[in-house]
Design a protein around this motif. Sequence first.
Motif, PDB file in Angstrom:
ATOM      1  N   LEU A  58       0.806  -1.217   0.000  1.00  0.00           N
ATOM      2  CA  LEU A  58       0.000   0.000   0.000  1.00  0.00           C
ATOM      3  C   LEU A  58       0.841   1.269   0.000  1.00  0.00           C
ATOM      4  O   LEU A  58       0.283   2.369  -0.005  1.00  0.00           O
ATOM      5  CB  LEU A  58      -0.934   0.017   1.216  1.00  0.00           C
ATOM      6  CG  LEU A  58      -1.987  -1.081   1.289  1.00  0.00           C
ATOM      7  CD1 LEU A  58      -2.805  -0.937   2.554  1.00  0.00           C
ATOM      8  CD2 LEU A  58      -2.900  -1.045   0.058  1.00  0.00           C
ATOM      9  N   ARG A  59       2.155   1.142   0.039  1.00  0.00           N
ATOM     10  CA  ARG A  59       2.990   2.341   0.150  1.00  0.00           C
ATOM     11  C   ARG A  59       2.883   3.225  -1.082  1.00  0.00           C
ATOM     12  O   ARG A  59       2.920   4.457  -0.983  1.00  0.00           O
ATOM     13  CB  ARG A  59       4.436   1.928   0.394  1.00  0.00           C
ATOM     14  CG  ARG A  59       4.667   1.423   1.817  1.00  0.00           C
ATOM     15  CD  ARG A  59       6.107   1.079   2.085  1.00  0.00           C
ATOM     16  NE  ARG A  59       6.266   0.617   3.466  1.00  0.00           N
ATOM     17  CZ  ARG A  59       7.408   0.143   3.965  1.00  0.00           C
ATOM     18  NH1 ARG A  59       8.489   0.071   3.179  1.00  0.00           N
ATOM     19  NH2 ARG A  59       7.469  -0.259   5.222  1.00  0.00           N
ATOM     20  N   ALA A  60       2.766   2.623  -2.263  1.00  0.00           N
ATOM     21  CA  ALA A  60       2.616   3.436  -3.471  1.00  0.00           C
ATOM     22  C   ALA A  60       1.306   4.220  -3.435  1.00  0.00           C
ATOM     23  O   ALA A  60       1.257   5.395  -3.805  1.00  0.00           O
ATOM     24  CB  ALA A  60       2.674   2.542  -4.710  1.00  0.00           C
ATOM     25  N   LEU A  61       0.236   3.572  -2.944  1.00  0.00           N
ATOM     26  CA  LEU A  61      -1.047   4.256  -2.829  1.00  0.00           C
ATOM     27  C   LEU A  61      -0.983   5.377  -1.802  1.00  0.00           C
ATOM     28  O   LEU A  61      -1.512   6.479  -2.025  1.00  0.00           O
ATOM     29  CB  LEU A  61      -2.131   3.251  -2.443  1.00  0.00           C
ATOM     30  CG  LEU A  61      -3.552   3.813  -2.263  1.00  0.00           C
ATOM     31  CD1 LEU A  61      -4.057   4.404  -3.572  1.00  0.00           C
ATOM     32  CD2 LEU A  61      -4.491   2.706  -1.769  1.00  0.00           C
ATOM     33  N   VAL A  62      -0.310   5.107  -0.674  1.00  0.00           N
ATOM     34  CA  VAL A  62      -0.171   6.136   0.365  1.00  0.00           C
ATOM     35  C   VAL A  62       0.651   7.307  -0.151  1.00  0.00           C
ATOM     36  O   VAL A  62       0.318   8.476   0.105  1.00  0.00           O
ATOM     37  CB  VAL A  62       0.460   5.517   1.629  1.00  0.00           C
ATOM     38  CG1 VAL A  62       0.844   6.601   2.627  1.00  0.00           C
ATOM     39  CG2 VAL A  62      -0.495   4.533   2.273  1.00  0.00           C
ATOM     40  N   ALA A  63       1.727   7.020  -0.892  1.00  0.00           N
ATOM     41  CA  ALA A  63       2.553   8.102  -1.437  1.00  0.00           C
ATOM     42  C   ALA A  63       1.767   8.958  -2.418  1.00  0.00           C
ATOM     43  O   ALA A  63       1.876  10.190  -2.418  1.00  0.00           O
ATOM     44  CB  ALA A  63       3.791   7.513  -2.114  1.00  0.00           C
ATOM     45  N   GLY A  64       0.947   8.311  -3.246  1.00  0.00           N
ATOM     46  CA  GLY A  64       0.134   9.082  -4.181  1.00  0.00           C
ATOM     47  C   GLY A  64      -0.920   9.926  -3.492  1.00  0.00           C
ATOM     48  O   GLY A  64      -1.140  11.085  -3.844  1.00  0.00           O
ATOM     49  N   ALA A  65      -1.569   9.339  -2.476  1.00  0.00           N
ATOM     50  CA  ALA A  65      -2.584  10.092  -1.732  1.00  0.00           C
ATOM     51  C   ALA A  65      -1.963  11.248  -0.964  1.00  0.00           C
ATOM     52  O   ALA A  65      -2.598  12.300  -0.790  1.00  0.00           O
ATOM     53  CB  ALA A  65      -3.329   9.161  -0.779  1.00  0.00           C
ATOM     54  N   SER A  66      -0.717  11.083  -0.498  1.00  0.00           N
ATOM     55  CA  SER A  66      -0.042  12.155   0.233  1.00  0.00           C
ATOM     56  C   SER A  66       0.255  13.353  -0.649  1.00  0.00           C
ATOM     57  O   SER A  66       0.486  14.454  -0.142  1.00  0.00           O
ATOM     58  CB  SER A  66       1.267  11.631   0.846  1.00  0.00           C
ATOM     59  OG  SER A  66       1.001  10.581   1.752  1.00  0.00           O
ATOM     60  N   VAL A  67       0.261  13.142  -1.949  1.00  0.00           N
ATOM     61  CA  VAL A  67       0.456  14.250  -2.887  1.00  0.00           C
ATOM     62  C   VAL A  67      -0.882  14.827  -3.337  1.00  0.00           C
ATOM     63  O   VAL A  67      -1.043  16.047  -3.461  1.00  0.00           O
ATOM     64  CB  VAL A  67       1.278  13.774  -4.107  1.00  0.00           C
ATOM     65  CG1 VAL A  67       1.398  14.883  -5.140  1.00  0.00           C
ATOM     66  CG2 VAL A  67       2.657  13.306  -3.665  1.00  0.00           C
ATOM     67  N   VAL A  68      -1.873  13.961  -3.548  1.00  0.00           N
ATOM     68  CA  VAL A  68      -3.158  14.412  -4.081  1.00  0.00           C
ATOM     69  C   VAL A  68      -3.952  15.188  -3.039  1.00  0.00           C
ATOM     70  O   VAL A  68      -4.550  16.231  -3.334  1.00  0.00           O
ATOM     71  CB  VAL A  68      -3.967  13.202  -4.597  1.00  0.00           C
ATOM     72  CG1 VAL A  68      -5.382  13.626  -4.974  1.00  0.00           C
ATOM     73  CG2 VAL A  68      -3.266  12.580  -5.788  1.00  0.00           C
ATOM     74  N   LEU A  69      -3.974  14.708  -1.798  1.00  0.00           N
ATOM     75  CA  LEU A  69      -4.808  15.338  -0.770  1.00  0.00           C
ATOM     76  C   LEU A  69      -4.427  16.798  -0.499  1.00  0.00           C
ATOM     77  O   LEU A  69      -5.308  17.673  -0.467  1.00  0.00           O
ATOM     78  CB  LEU A  69      -4.754  14.519   0.513  1.00  0.00           C
ATOM     79  CG  LEU A  69      -5.555  13.219   0.500  1.00  0.00           C
ATOM     80  CD1 LEU A  69      -5.303  12.406   1.770  1.00  0.00           C
ATOM     81  CD2 LEU A  69      -7.041  13.507   0.356  1.00  0.00           C
TER      82      LEU A  69
END
Length: 889
Positions: free
Chosen positions: A732-743
């Motif tokens: 899930l780290r790739a998803l978390v990294a992407g969400a940390s940029v989008v949010l």
Amino acid sequence: MQKISVLLFLAWVCFLFYAGIALFTSGFLLTRLELTNHSSCQELPGPGSQPWGSQGKPGACWMASRFSRVVLVLIDALRFDFAQPQPSHGPGEPPVSLPFLGKLDSLQRILEIQPHHAKLYQSKADPPTTTMQRLKALTTGSLPTFIDAGSNFASHAIVEDNLIKQLASAGRRVVFMGDDTWKDLFPGAFSQAFFFPSFNVRDLHTVDNGILEHLYPTMDSGEWDMLIAHFLGVDHCGHKYGPHHPEMAKKLSQMDQVIQGLVERLENDTLLVVIGDHGMTVTGDHGGDSELEISAALFLYSPKALFPGAPPEEPEVVPQISLVPTLALLLGLPIPFGNIGEVMAELFSEIEDSQPHSSALAQASALHLNAQQVSRFLHTYSAATQDLQVKELHRLQNLFSKASADYQRLLQSPQGAEAALQTVITELQQFLRGVRAMCIQSWARFSLGRMAGGAALMAAACFLCLLVSQWAISPGFCFRPLLLTPMACGLAGTIVCAGLLTTTGLKLDPVVLGAMAAVGSLLPFLWKAWAGWGSKRPLVALLPIPGPVLLFLLIRFAAFFSDSFVVAEARATPFLLGSLILLLVAQLHWEGKLLPSKLLTIPRLCFSASAGPPRRNGTHALGLGVGLLLCIRLAGLFHRCPEETPACHSSPWLSPLASVVGGRAKNLWYGACVGALVALLAAVRLWLRRYSNLKSPEPSVLFVRWGLPLMVLGTAAYWALASGADEAPPRLRALVAGASVVLPRAVAGLAASGLVLLLWRPVTVIVKATTGAPRPRTVLTPFAGPPTSRADLDYVVPQIYRHMQEEFRGRLERTKSQGPLTVAAYQLGSVYSAAMVTALTLLAFPLLLLHAERISLVFLLLFLQSFLLLHLLAAGIPITTPGKYISQP
């Protein structure tokens, strides 16, 4: 025509402010001239033959190369003490346990086993200690100026001569991997490059893991002459956790393994350089000039003997820019044209030659080349600008001429002149160090005259706005006579000033010309104001601020000119604010202006028609004052110490939640932060609802009702991901990294949308019109000239009434047959404050994203203080207005 006059007046005011800001910044944000000259092998930096030992050697440029390749490992924010071993402690003494000590064991082991092959230096960086400025210094050998600090996040290509450009000109292959800042600084300069995004300071591993993926295969391929690896994990770990967190130990241990792997792969003709571009504070920040920020580590290693003696017990301190001329001569390259660094002379010793005279002569040759290059730069720079101090420049040139003449005499008879050789080395070092000191003093010297002139011009522009705001409410006021004379005088003053500068041969400075035009246009206006207004009324009557507030504002402004106040600002500011609150409460009580809270509630147009005096309510004002003092005391728990007070300790609550050790404590703090965010939203919405501002169908009001909760949800989700990103499962780290940029981008986009809507429709007043049976009390009052009371002026009721009258005049004519028209206006009591509170709330969310999570508690206290202070000031404004206004039930 009146609109054109108003626009011209606003343009004039903007010009005054821009001229004042430009004049102030030209004296404060100093810049230096960047020369585009370049050094070359075909042109020696000064007269004379090639240095001693370079004649006839293949590949010799200014000096014969000692290494064919260089591996430059740049560990961002590698503070000097990070490279130090764990200190030993005596019996009975508690061991010093710091997470970052002793983690770079390979450096200490190499220093002990191979003392002639390696050395550790303490390199001193020049402020500002931001990454882009340090990269410029590490490649050009020049000094950054303060204005360059603002371009740290918008890097531009380096136009000055630099090491990367010299390598490319010599046909050397430069391979880079790491921070993508280099891509903007050196576009197209690398034969091969692997860039990784660097802006997300919460990401510890993306850049470092990307480098490790390519580092060893590239090194083993041999298709490079200079290999640069810029690691960011240590810097990001400092920003996210701080240097005292266990994660810092893990990251430094990873860097230690990288250094070990590089040492094992080095060949005899390769030099390894491990350097930090700057340090970090105890909280992990950098950018200033504190000792911890400017102190960085520098480690040099070569498989062949490099140093004549064993390393000293205390590492030598060298300026960081000394690496530039040193690497250039070691690689057989010309020193960059604008370099002012001093070569590290001991690296040019003849290790294989047993004669100390040969080593000293080699060091003198390197220093003389360096001094020639610096002297050439000074001559070119001083001919292009007058920034440098003339007397000091002449003294240094005389010192160089003497040292150069002594060096040339030694070359004619090199035998038996050890003492004279040491004298020449000392003179050359004095020259190089004197040049650096002169440049630091010249390029960081503030122009107090320009700063004072700019501040005075901006203050005069503020006074102009104050006067015009008071004159504009007078009947028959016109802007046209106000503009003609100042503009003509300003234009005439500019022409006269330009003519004088041209005839005297001085350089035309557009900043000075703009300031002269602004002063020329202001002087006739101020004289007219003093002659016309000052003789009729005292100027103090123009001030719309209560006396105590103005007094403390003046004290606060004057205190900025005191160094001791700046150091003690964290204690002095709460004291001034607390004193202001006590004085306001006492003054309201003495003057009998205290009002009960229910009179401050204006859900509709509730101007009371009561002619009686306002009731005294000391409890109400006392409660507001006590609440303010309590908020000030609580806000003092969140303090950050300035760099000038090393004995001070910053609040640990300002660190990110990711630095909190322990899952339960982190969860509790996260709940408190989200609770503060929800409380902030609830307080704003309750305040707006209390004044009926949430009943309007305007887009900005709808955004407050639905957009702000979405922003709170996005911010809370981002905090959750940022504080626990390292604990996420690998899948899930790739998803978390992407969400940390989008949010964060989504929250910032919502805030920007809300501000646009607020600028489009800032007024949230509801006007309703109904027809039918006449009501006993209606709201429809013609606009009868200027406001007759303070309340009328503050709440712009007459202006809104006039708008209502014009809007419904036609409808009144059409509906006469249907009966009288009833017009009701709501939310007039907060026509200004609702828009301001909404704008401040929208601006708070992007600021929250830029700070640590626990700063939300401070924002909640800030808003509470603002509400309480506004109510305390409003308690002294009587709302008993003599007039024809009738309240709507």
